[in-house]
Design a protein around this motif. Structure first.
Motif, PDB file in Angstrom:
ATOM      1  N   ALA A 150     -13.374   8.594   2.912  1.00  0.00           N
ATOM      2  CA  ALA A 150     -13.413   7.512   3.680  1.00  0.00           C
ATOM      3  C   ALA A 150     -12.622   6.320   2.945  1.00  0.00           C
ATOM      4  CB  ALA A 150     -15.037   7.122   3.058  1.00  0.00           C
ATOM      5  N   TRP A 151     -12.153   6.010   1.569  1.00  0.00           N
ATOM      6  CA  TRP A 151     -11.410   4.692   1.120  1.00  0.00           C
ATOM      7  C   TRP A 151      -9.899   5.240   1.649  1.00  0.00           C
ATOM      8  CZ3 TRP A 151     -12.408   0.034  -0.104  1.00  0.00           C
ATOM      9  CH2 TRP A 151     -14.110  -0.074  -0.738  1.00  0.00           C
ATOM     10  N   ALA A 152      -9.564   6.059   1.111  1.00  0.00           N
ATOM     11  CA  ALA A 152      -7.950   6.942   1.510  1.00  0.00           C
ATOM     12  C   ALA A 152      -7.781   6.610   3.056  1.00  0.00           C
ATOM     13  CB  ALA A 152      -7.961   9.049   1.528  1.00  0.00           C
ATOM     14  N   ASP A 153      -8.406   7.314   3.719  1.00  0.00           N
ATOM     15  CA  ASP A 153      -8.503   6.838   5.745  1.00  0.00           C
ATOM     16  C   ASP A 153      -8.243   5.610   5.792  1.00  0.00           C
ATOM     17  OD1 ASP A 153      -8.560   7.832   7.834  1.00  0.00           O
ATOM     18  OD2 ASP A 153     -10.507   8.632   7.599  1.00  0.00           O
ATOM     19  N   ALA A 154      -9.214   4.421   5.623  1.00  0.00           N
ATOM     20  CA  ALA A 154      -9.061   2.927   5.850  1.00  0.00           C
ATOM     21  C   ALA A 154      -7.548   2.731   4.985  1.00  0.00           C
ATOM     22  CB  ALA A 154      -9.995   2.399   5.230  1.00  0.00           C
ATOM     23  N   TRP A 155      -7.230   2.811   4.173  1.00  0.00           N
ATOM     24  CA  TRP A 155      -6.151   2.306   3.096  1.00  0.00           C
ATOM     25  C   TRP A 155      -4.768   2.850   3.738  1.00  0.00           C
ATOM     26  CZ3 TRP A 155      -6.093  -1.909   1.182  1.00  0.00           C
ATOM     27  CH2 TRP A 155      -7.516  -2.503  -0.066  1.00  0.00           C
ATOM     28  N   ALA A 156      -5.205   3.995   4.459  1.00  0.00           N
ATOM     29  CA  ALA A 156      -3.852   4.285   4.905  1.00  0.00           C
ATOM     30  C   ALA A 156      -3.735   4.191   6.069  1.00  0.00           C
ATOM     31  CB  ALA A 156      -3.942   6.619   5.159  1.00  0.00           C
ATOM     32  N   THR A 157      -4.435   3.745   6.982  1.00  0.00           N
ATOM     33  CA  THR A 157      -4.427   3.407   8.514  1.00  0.00           C
ATOM     34  C   THR A 157      -3.892   1.853   8.175  1.00  0.00           C
ATOM     35  OG1 THR A 157      -6.224   4.109   9.370  1.00  0.00           O
ATOM     36  CG2 THR A 157      -5.965   2.625  10.555  1.00  0.00           C
ATOM     37  N   ALA A 158      -4.647   1.375   7.042  1.00  0.00           N
ATOM     38  CA  ALA A 158      -4.432  -0.447   6.492  1.00  0.00           C
ATOM     39  C   ALA A 158      -2.559  -0.038   6.522  1.00  0.00           C
ATOM     40  CB  ALA A 158      -4.599  -1.075   5.650  1.00  0.00           C
ATOM     41  N   LEU A 159      -2.196   0.710   5.534  1.00  0.00           N
ATOM     42  CA  LEU A 159      -0.865   0.331   5.008  1.00  0.00           C
ATOM     43  C   LEU A 159       0.120   1.173   5.866  1.00  0.00           C
ATOM     44  CD1 LEU A 159      -1.307   2.367   1.604  1.00  0.00           C
ATOM     45  CD2 LEU A 159      -0.870  -0.178   2.390  1.00  0.00           C
ATOM     46  N   THR A 160      -0.187   2.209   7.410  1.00  0.00           N
ATOM     47  CA  THR A 160       0.608   1.871   8.292  1.00  0.00           C
ATOM     48  C   THR A 160       1.224   1.571   9.263  1.00  0.00           C
ATOM     49  OG1 THR A 160      -0.241   4.527   8.680  1.00  0.00           O
ATOM     50  CG2 THR A 160       1.245   3.321  10.327  1.00  0.00           C
ATOM     51  N   VAL A 161      -0.277   0.099   9.567  1.00  0.00           N
ATOM     52  CA  VAL A 161       0.067  -1.073  10.151  1.00  0.00           C
ATOM     53  C   VAL A 161       0.866  -2.004   9.289  1.00  0.00           C
ATOM     54  CG1 VAL A 161      -1.091  -3.062  11.300  1.00  0.00           C
ATOM     55  CG2 VAL A 161      -2.217  -0.742  11.286  1.00  0.00           C
ATOM     56  N   LEU A 162       0.820  -2.133   8.477  1.00  0.00           N
ATOM     57  CA  LEU A 162       1.674  -3.160   7.410  1.00  0.00           C
ATOM     58  C   LEU A 162       2.699  -2.958   7.426  1.00  0.00           C
ATOM     59  CD1 LEU A 162      -0.744  -3.797   4.542  1.00  0.00           C
ATOM     60  CD2 LEU A 162      -0.177  -5.383   6.316  1.00  0.00           C
ATOM     61  N   GLY A 163       3.464  -1.489   7.660  1.00  0.00           N
ATOM     62  CA  GLY A 163       4.898  -1.327   7.794  1.00  0.00           C
ATOM     63  C   GLY A 163       5.295  -1.151   5.935  1.00  0.00           C
ATOM     64  N   GLU A 164       6.779  -0.376   5.884  1.00  0.00           N
ATOM     65  CA  GLU A 164       7.081   0.342   4.027  1.00  0.00           C
ATOM     66  C   GLU A 164       7.177  -1.118   2.824  1.00  0.00           C
ATOM     67  OE1 GLU A 164      11.508   0.908   3.118  1.00  0.00           O
ATOM     68  OE2 GLU A 164      11.065   0.391   4.640  1.00  0.00           O
ATOM     69  N   GLU A 165       7.210  -1.903   3.271  1.00  0.00           N
ATOM     70  CA  GLU A 165       7.584  -2.798   2.607  1.00  0.00           C
ATOM     71  C   GLU A 165       6.504  -3.841   2.164  1.00  0.00           C
ATOM     72  OE1 GLU A 165      10.168  -3.057   0.841  1.00  0.00           O
ATOM     73  OE2 GLU A 165      11.521  -2.351   1.884  1.00  0.00           O
ATOM     74  N   ALA A 166       5.189  -4.581   3.181  1.00  0.00           N
ATOM     75  CA  ALA A 166       4.274  -4.836   2.994  1.00  0.00           C
ATOM     76  C   ALA A 166       3.342  -4.185   2.807  1.00  0.00           C
ATOM     77  CB  ALA A 166       3.520  -5.755   4.246  1.00  0.00           C
ATOM     78  N   GLY A 167       3.103  -3.532   3.503  1.00  0.00           N
ATOM     79  CA  GLY A 167       2.830  -1.557   2.873  1.00  0.00           C
ATOM     80  C   GLY A 167       2.593  -1.410   1.733  1.00  0.00           C
ATOM     81  N   MET A 168       3.764  -1.120   0.622  1.00  0.00           N
ATOM     82  CA  MET A 168       3.795  -0.404  -0.562  1.00  0.00           C
ATOM     83  C   MET A 168       3.253  -1.465  -1.579  1.00  0.00           C
ATOM     84  SD  MET A 168       5.143   1.777  -2.014  1.00  0.00           S
ATOM     85  CE  MET A 168       5.975   3.334  -1.221  1.00  0.00           C
ATOM     86  N   VAL A 169       3.560  -2.827  -0.784  1.00  0.00           N
ATOM     87  CA  VAL A 169       2.942  -4.362  -1.832  1.00  0.00           C
ATOM     88  C   VAL A 169       1.611  -4.160  -2.283  1.00  0.00           C
ATOM     89  CG1 VAL A 169       3.115  -6.245  -1.696  1.00  0.00           C
ATOM     90  CG2 VAL A 169       5.353  -5.210  -1.395  1.00  0.00           C
ATOM     91  N   LEU A 170       1.502  -4.027  -0.958  1.00  0.00           N
ATOM     92  CA  LEU A 170      -0.135  -3.850  -0.730  1.00  0.00           C
ATOM     93  C   LEU A 170      -1.203  -2.537  -1.820  1.00  0.00           C
ATOM     94  CD1 LEU A 170      -2.801  -5.089  -0.326  1.00  0.00           C
ATOM     95  CD2 LEU A 170      -2.772  -3.432   1.604  1.00  0.00           C
ATOM     96  N   ALA A 171      -0.598  -1.520  -1.542  1.00  0.00           N
ATOM     97  CA  ALA A 171      -0.411  -0.044  -2.738  1.00  0.00           C
ATOM     98  C   ALA A 171      -0.616  -0.455  -3.933  1.00  0.00           C
ATOM     99  CB  ALA A 171       0.395   0.734  -1.596  1.00  0.00           C
ATOM    100  N   ARG A 172       0.872  -0.936  -4.385  1.00  0.00           N
ATOM    101  CA  ARG A 172       1.205  -1.238  -5.928  1.00  0.00           C
ATOM    102  C   ARG A 172      -0.214  -2.205  -5.836  1.00  0.00           C
ATOM    103  NH1 ARG A 172       5.823  -0.065  -8.193  1.00  0.00           N
ATOM    104  NH2 ARG A 172       5.803  -1.335  -9.666  1.00  0.00           N
ATOM    105  N   GLU A 173      -0.471  -3.284  -5.653  1.00  0.00           N
ATOM    106  CA  GLU A 173      -1.317  -4.060  -5.715  1.00  0.00           C
ATOM    107  C   GLU A 173      -2.988  -3.138  -6.330  1.00  0.00           C
ATOM    108  OE1 GLU A 173      -1.644  -7.083  -3.261  1.00  0.00           O
ATOM    109  OE2 GLU A 173       0.032  -8.500  -3.405  1.00  0.00           O
ATOM    110  N   HIS A 174      -2.874  -2.291  -5.257  1.00  0.00           N
ATOM    111  CA  HIS A 174      -4.202  -1.976  -5.668  1.00  0.00           C
ATOM    112  C   HIS A 174      -4.197  -0.532  -6.167  1.00  0.00           C
ATOM    113  CE1 HIS A 174      -6.827  -4.833  -2.957  1.00  0.00           C
ATOM    114  NE2 HIS A 174      -5.648  -5.075  -2.169  1.00  0.00           N
ATOM    115  N   GLN A 175      -3.047  -0.427  -7.079  1.00  0.00           N
ATOM    116  CA  GLN A 175      -3.212   1.027  -7.231  1.00  0.00           C
ATOM    117  C   GLN A 175      -3.423   2.187  -7.174  1.00  0.00           C
ATOM    118  OE1 GLN A 175      -4.818   0.343 -11.302  1.00  0.00           O
ATOM    119  NE2 GLN A 175      -2.759  -1.268 -12.028  1.00  0.00           N
TER     120      GLN A 175
END
Length: 368
Positions: A291-316
């Protein structure tokens, strides 16, 4: 004359023994239980030794879990719990089942942490763009109607009370759990199998995967393929080993429509109400909870490459991004992905590891 009457109980006994014998018959591993659900498919592969009767009981239980999720969280059923919540008067607190409350809580957390890139109040926009239950014609909506529905969307339109397990809508929004409910269903099936004592299995619910134990029951991890972003066929681009982990993938290359030569993805940006247009084709997130993977994958897709990668790193987050290029695609992964799968495997697959400093600089430039 009485002999046929004496034979009847004997015949019934033989039939009963035959039925019991059939239910007790061991099945060859692996056992695959599969079917259609949620407009997609489910496939559960089990390596543990099972009899025909045990497999039948597990399948019945799996279908029970999936039906329970559908009855609670579907927007395609007039009698679902979510439909009742969406039709309740605004401002009034509504008691919820534990399952629905937990899914809303996950979605709200990701919504806040992603700055609104994930938003469950987006249902009206999803319908407007013809990707929802309203079955509208596939066409670009009028600007005025788009602005009207966008004005209703926002994380503040949904409030939760953790103590009472209640929620309420503060505006006339349609809560849509399309970005998290399938992941929750995957977790539910896995939890059911765990409770039944099954140790080695792979749940595949429309591409959301959760692997437990090993594929041979001993030491070989499950092998899964991350698809290339191809519109006309399914083709594994990267093969990865999974053990006691799940993965959810969000992509814009399957569900879309075209108008006047322009492509409109089903993935909408809740912040502007329009389909995403950047070059990020898909995001796979690896997490203990689907469930968490599903929601995070959607959020990162919307944010795009750069902003999504920043957020992914922040939340490890352990994440893999596939980006479109003129002559194909490239892929980037987070440090958590490297830690999970190993540097050697990352290099073998030719994956680029995102640089946090570069990502932050690019994001700041984009904002300026």
């Amino acid at each position: 004359m009485i002999r046929p009457l004496l034979l009847l109980p004997t015949l019934l006994l033989l039939l009963a023994l035959s039925a019991c014998s059939e239910r007790d018959r061991p099945l060859d591993a692996p056992v695959r239980l599969e079917g259609a659900i949620f407009g997609s498919f489910y496939q559960v592969t089990i390596v543990d030794p099972l009899t025909r009767g045990e497999a039948s009981a597990l399948e019945e239980g799996i279908l029970g879990e999936l039906e329970a999720v559908d009855a609670s969280m579907s927007l395609y059923r007039d009698d679902s719990e979510l439909m009742a919540f969406n039709q309740a008067p605004t401002g009034e607190w509504q008691p919820l089942s534990d399952a629905l409350y937990e899914v809303l809580a996950i979605g709200r957390t990701v919504a806040v942490e992603s700055g609104g890139a994930f938003d469950m109040t987006i249902g009206g926009l999803v319908n407007l763009w013809s990707f929802g239950a309203e079955a509208r014609p596939r066409e670009v909506p009028a600007d005025a109607e788009l602005a009207r529905r966008l004005a209703q969307v926002g994380t503040d339109a949904l409030e939760l009370d953790a103590q009472q397990r209640e929620a309420r809508r503060t505006r006339e929004v349609t809560v849509d759990l399309g970005g998290v409910a399938k992941g929750h269903a995957t977790d539910r099936v896995a939890a059911f199998l765990d409770a039944e004592g099954v140790e080695h299995y792979l749940v595949n619910l429309g591409g959301d995967l959760l692997a437990s134990g090993y594929r041979d029951g001993e030491k070989e991890p499950w092998r899964i393929g991350i698809e290339a972003p191809l519109e006309d066929r399914q083709e594994a681009q990267y093969m990865l080993s999974l053990h006691d982990i799940s993965v959810a993938t969000s992509g814009d290359y399957r569900n879309y429509f075209e108008e006047e030569g322009r492509r409109y993805s089903h993935t909408l940006d809740p912040r502007n109400g329009r389909p995403i247009t950047h070059r990020l084709a898909s995001v796979s997130v690896f997490h203990t909870s689907n469930a968490w993977a599903d929601a995070w994958a959607t959020a990162l897709t919307v944010l795009g490459e750069e902003a999504g990668m920043v957020l992914a790193r922040e939340h490890q987050l352990s994440a893999l991004m596939i980006l479109r290029e003129e002559d194909g695609w490239t892929s980037r992964v987070t440090p958590a992905f490297v830690e999970q799968f190993g540097k050697a495997r990352v290099e073998e697959l030719g994956l680029e590891v995102a640089d946090s400093n570069a990502s932050r600089q690019n994001e700041q430039q984009d904002q300026e």
